[in-house]
Design a protein around this motif. Sequence first.
Motif, PDB file in Angstrom:
ATOM      1  N   ARG A  40       0.817  -1.219   0.000  1.00 49.55           N
ATOM      2  CA  ARG A  40       0.000   0.000   0.000  1.00 49.55           C
ATOM      3  C   ARG A  40       0.847   1.263   0.000  1.00 49.55           C
ATOM      4  O   ARG A  40       0.407   2.309  -0.479  1.00 49.55           O
ATOM      5  CB  ARG A  40      -0.939  -0.002   1.201  1.00 49.55           C
ATOM      6  CG  ARG A  40      -2.139  -0.935   1.053  1.00 49.55           C
ATOM      7  CD  ARG A  40      -3.158  -0.660   2.133  1.00 49.55           C
ATOM      8  NE  ARG A  40      -2.658  -1.030   3.449  1.00 49.55           N
ATOM      9  CZ  ARG A  40      -2.865  -2.203   4.024  1.00 49.55           C
ATOM     10  NH1 ARG A  40      -3.569  -3.132   3.384  1.00 49.55           N
ATOM     11  NH2 ARG A  40      -2.392  -2.470   5.214  1.00 49.55           N
ATOM     12  N   LYS A  41       2.056   1.182   0.512  1.00 47.72           N
ATOM     13  CA  LYS A  41       2.928   2.347   0.534  1.00 47.72           C
ATOM     14  C   LYS A  41       3.629   2.597  -0.801  1.00 47.72           C
ATOM     15  O   LYS A  41       4.186   3.661  -1.011  1.00 47.72           O
ATOM     16  CB  LYS A  41       3.983   2.177   1.628  1.00 47.72           C
ATOM     17  CG  LYS A  41       3.405   2.162   3.040  1.00 47.72           C
ATOM     18  CD  LYS A  41       4.494   1.926   4.070  1.00 47.72           C
ATOM     19  CE  LYS A  41       3.913   1.864   5.478  1.00 47.72           C
ATOM     20  NZ  LYS A  41       4.966   1.582   6.491  1.00 47.72           N
ATOM     21  N   ASP A  42       3.595   1.606  -1.682  1.00 46.85           N
ATOM     22  CA  ASP A  42       4.237   1.732  -2.989  1.00 46.85           C
ATOM     23  C   ASP A  42       3.220   2.324  -3.964  1.00 46.85           C
ATOM     24  O   ASP A  42       2.363   1.627  -4.505  1.00 46.85           O
ATOM     25  CB  ASP A  42       4.712   0.363  -3.474  1.00 46.85           C
ATOM     26  CG  ASP A  42       5.613   0.458  -4.689  1.00 46.85           C
ATOM     27  OD1 ASP A  42       5.556   1.487  -5.395  1.00 46.85           O
ATOM     28  OD2 ASP A  42       6.368  -0.501  -4.945  1.00 46.85           O
ATOM     29  N   LYS A  43       3.306   3.627  -4.200  1.00 50.99           N
ATOM     30  CA  LYS A  43       2.303   4.305  -5.025  1.00 50.99           C
ATOM     31  C   LYS A  43       2.330   3.813  -6.467  1.00 50.99           C
ATOM     32  O   LYS A  43       1.278   3.666  -7.098  1.00 50.99           O
ATOM     33  CB  LYS A  43       2.547   5.822  -4.983  1.00 50.99           C
ATOM     34  CG  LYS A  43       2.319   6.442  -3.609  1.00 50.99           C
ATOM     35  CD  LYS A  43       2.519   7.941  -3.642  1.00 50.99           C
ATOM     36  CE  LYS A  43       2.275   8.552  -2.257  1.00 50.99           C
ATOM     37  NZ  LYS A  43       2.483  10.024  -2.270  1.00 50.99           N
ATOM     38  N   LEU A  44       3.511   3.559  -7.008  1.00 52.87           N
ATOM     39  CA  LEU A  44       3.616   3.108  -8.391  1.00 52.87           C
ATOM     40  C   LEU A  44       2.937   1.743  -8.568  1.00 52.87           C
ATOM     41  O   LEU A  44       2.225   1.515  -9.556  1.00 52.87           O
ATOM     42  CB  LEU A  44       5.082   3.024  -8.808  1.00 52.87           C
ATOM     43  CG  LEU A  44       5.351   2.647 -10.265  1.00 52.87           C
ATOM     44  CD1 LEU A  44       4.711   3.652 -11.207  1.00 52.87           C
ATOM     45  CD2 LEU A  44       6.853   2.565 -10.516  1.00 52.87           C
ATOM     46  N   THR A  45       3.133   0.855  -7.607  1.00 51.71           N
ATOM     47  CA  THR A  45       2.491  -0.454  -7.674  1.00 51.71           C
ATOM     48  C   THR A  45       0.982  -0.343  -7.538  1.00 51.71           C
ATOM     49  O   THR A  45       0.232  -1.035  -8.237  1.00 51.71           O
ATOM     50  CB  THR A  45       3.051  -1.369  -6.580  1.00 51.71           C
ATOM     51  OG1 THR A  45       4.458  -1.511  -6.756  1.00 51.71           O
ATOM     52  CG2 THR A  45       2.408  -2.745  -6.630  1.00 51.71           C
ATOM     53  N   ILE A  47      -0.882   2.214  -8.392  1.00 56.03           N
ATOM     54  CA  ILE A  47      -1.403   2.754  -9.656  1.00 56.03           C
ATOM     55  C   ILE A  47      -1.457   1.654 -10.711  1.00 56.03           C
ATOM     56  O   ILE A  47      -2.435   1.526 -11.453  1.00 56.03           O
ATOM     57  CB  ILE A  47      -0.531   3.929 -10.138  1.00 56.03           C
ATOM     58  CG1 ILE A  47      -0.660   5.119  -9.176  1.00 56.03           C
ATOM     59  CG2 ILE A  47      -0.910   4.354 -11.553  1.00 56.03           C
ATOM     60  CD1 ILE A  47       0.280   6.263  -9.481  1.00 56.03           C
ATOM     61  N   SER A  48      -0.405   0.828 -10.771  1.00 54.39           N
ATOM     62  CA  SER A  48      -0.382  -0.275 -11.725  1.00 54.39           C
ATOM     63  C   SER A  48      -1.496  -1.267 -11.445  1.00 54.39           C
ATOM     64  O   SER A  48      -2.132  -1.786 -12.372  1.00 54.39           O
ATOM     65  CB  SER A  48       0.975  -0.984 -11.677  1.00 54.39           C
ATOM     66  OG  SER A  48       2.037  -0.088 -11.958  1.00 54.39           O
ATOM     67  N   ALA A  49      -1.757  -1.527 -10.161  1.00 56.57           N
ATOM     68  CA  ALA A  49      -2.828  -2.450  -9.792  1.00 56.57           C
ATOM     69  C   ALA A  49      -4.188  -1.917 -10.232  1.00 56.57           C
ATOM     70  O   ALA A  49      -5.045  -2.678 -10.715  1.00 56.57           O
ATOM     71  CB  ALA A  49      -2.817  -2.693  -8.283  1.00 56.57           C
ATOM     72  N   VAL A  50      -4.393  -0.619 -10.082  1.00 52.69           N
ATOM     73  CA  VAL A  50      -5.661  -0.011 -10.518  1.00 52.69           C
ATOM     74  C   VAL A  50      -5.807  -0.113 -12.032  1.00 52.69           C
ATOM     75  O   VAL A  50      -6.890  -0.447 -12.550  1.00 52.69           O
ATOM     76  CB  VAL A  50      -5.735   1.460 -10.059  1.00 52.69           C
ATOM     77  CG1 VAL A  50      -6.929   2.165 -10.686  1.00 52.69           C
ATOM     78  CG2 VAL A  50      -5.814   1.546  -8.548  1.00 52.69           C
ATOM     79  N   VAL A 315       3.428  -2.951 -19.433  1.00 52.49           N
ATOM     80  CA  VAL A 315       4.144  -2.206 -18.397  1.00 52.49           C
ATOM     81  C   VAL A 315       3.400  -2.288 -17.063  1.00 52.49           C
ATOM     82  O   VAL A 315       4.018  -2.448 -15.998  1.00 52.49           O
ATOM     83  CB  VAL A 315       4.344  -0.743 -18.832  1.00 52.49           C
ATOM     84  CG1 VAL A 315       4.877   0.100 -17.667  1.00 52.49           C
ATOM     85  CG2 VAL A 315       5.311  -0.660 -20.005  1.00 52.49           C
ATOM     86  N   SER A 316       2.079  -2.188 -17.100  1.00 50.60           N
ATOM     87  CA  SER A 316       1.304  -2.229 -15.852  1.00 50.60           C
ATOM     88  C   SER A 316       1.457  -3.570 -15.149  1.00 50.60           C
ATOM     89  O   SER A 316       1.670  -3.625 -13.933  1.00 50.60           O
ATOM     90  CB  SER A 316      -0.172  -1.959 -16.147  1.00 50.60           C
ATOM     91  OG  SER A 316      -0.357  -0.677 -16.693  1.00 50.60           O
ATOM     92  N   PHE A 317       1.357  -4.659 -15.902  1.00 49.95           N
ATOM     93  CA  PHE A 317       1.528  -5.981 -15.302  1.00 49.95           C
ATOM     94  C   PHE A 317       2.951  -6.165 -14.774  1.00 49.95           C
ATOM     95  O   PHE A 317       3.159  -6.753 -13.708  1.00 49.95           O
ATOM     96  CB  PHE A 317       1.187  -7.073 -16.308  1.00 49.95           C
ATOM     97  CG  PHE A 317      -0.250  -7.474 -16.309  1.00 49.95           C
ATOM     98  CD1 PHE A 317      -0.753  -8.311 -15.327  1.00 49.95           C
ATOM     99  CD2 PHE A 317      -1.112  -7.014 -17.289  1.00 49.95           C
ATOM    100  CE1 PHE A 317      -2.092  -8.682 -15.321  1.00 49.95           C
ATOM    101  CE2 PHE A 317      -2.449  -7.381 -17.297  1.00 49.95           C
ATOM    102  CZ  PHE A 317      -2.938  -8.214 -16.306  1.00 49.95           C
ATOM    103  N   ASN A 318       3.939  -5.686 -15.521  1.00 48.75           N
ATOM    104  CA  ASN A 318       5.329  -5.818 -15.067  1.00 48.75           C
ATOM    105  C   ASN A 318       5.586  -5.018 -13.793  1.00 48.75           C
ATOM    106  O   ASN A 318       6.257  -5.508 -12.868  1.00 48.75           O
ATOM    107  CB  ASN A 318       6.283  -5.360 -16.168  1.00 48.75           C
ATOM    108  CG  ASN A 318       6.504  -6.425 -17.223  1.00 48.75           C
ATOM    109  OD1 ASN A 318       6.471  -7.617 -16.932  1.00 48.75           O
ATOM    110  ND2 ASN A 318       6.720  -6.020 -18.458  1.00 48.75           N
TER     111      ASN A 318
END
Length: 334
Positions: A40-45, A47-50, A315-318
């Motif tokens: 949850r603290k990893d904003k990039l992850t 965003i990718s999950a969304v 890119v999102s999945f990676n």
Amino acid sequence: MTVPSSDLDSHQIDPTATPETVAGEVASKSPTQLALSRLRKDKLTMISAVVVLLFMVAAIAAPFLVKFGVLDPYGTNTDLLDEFSYPIGKFGGMSGNHWLGLEPGIGRDALSRLWYGTTFSLFIAISATMIAMVLGVVLGIVSGAAGGWVDMVIGRIIDLTLAFPQTLMLLALSTVGLAFIRETVGIESQNSSAAIYVIVVLGIFGWTGIARIVRGQVLSIREREFVEAAKMMGASRRRIYFREILPNLWAPILVTFTLMMPAFVSAEAALSFLGIGIGEPTPTLGNVLTLSLSYADTEFLYFFFPALLIAIIVVSFNLLGDGVRDALDPKAQR
């Protein structure tokens, strides 16, 4: 009593809390809760999950939108094309009715074909990933836990599978494979048999990586006390493999799944470019991109949108896979 700084960094701690209270709070969290906290603290992850979730929801909704007439990936709009069969108007015929313009030559709606094509591409990628994961996990567990000649045979099978070039095998066996599927399964549709063929071949040639990862994990897990205790209590091999060892492998399995998915999305696009896979008129991201290459010079946006969509999905999945790996392994550095 002091608390290690590595534990304190992974939690939001009340400044007024005493060391004893903090230690109790840290100790009360399970490894899963710690991983979710880091995730949850990893904003990039996140965003990718969304983004990944949006693509999955869009892919599931597409067939229903086509059924109710919201999307029309097959309808032609020749009246909106000029005498050279190019869309009338700027930006490839973009309008309120056709947000991403029209397909040159036939006049099909570009947004509908991309949206509907995402469903087929993700279905192929998910199905192939599931086949590869099941084969890889099962054979990896058996290889690592059994050892001996079983481990040697499975290891040689992995080496033999890696020795075959996947793309060349797909090309060489396509005619025979498609005919075999049509005869054995009884599917007359060319696109349906092609989809099954691509899914099966990608799955069969894609399991080796996860098998080696699982085998390496099992080699250490099989020496732990709970496995030895299960053996002493007379547990069967099946129970030891899938009730004692498998639950401790979910972390590498989850990470590998999120990293394998985009690889198969790219593979489907590449195979469509080579003429293998689902063909016209059924859209996939691969064949839409392949068709757009003919108009890359004259209608750049028609080529740009499918290329951009494939890039965003991959890119999102990676990024999601990298973030999950880092959350499950706090020692790893992004």
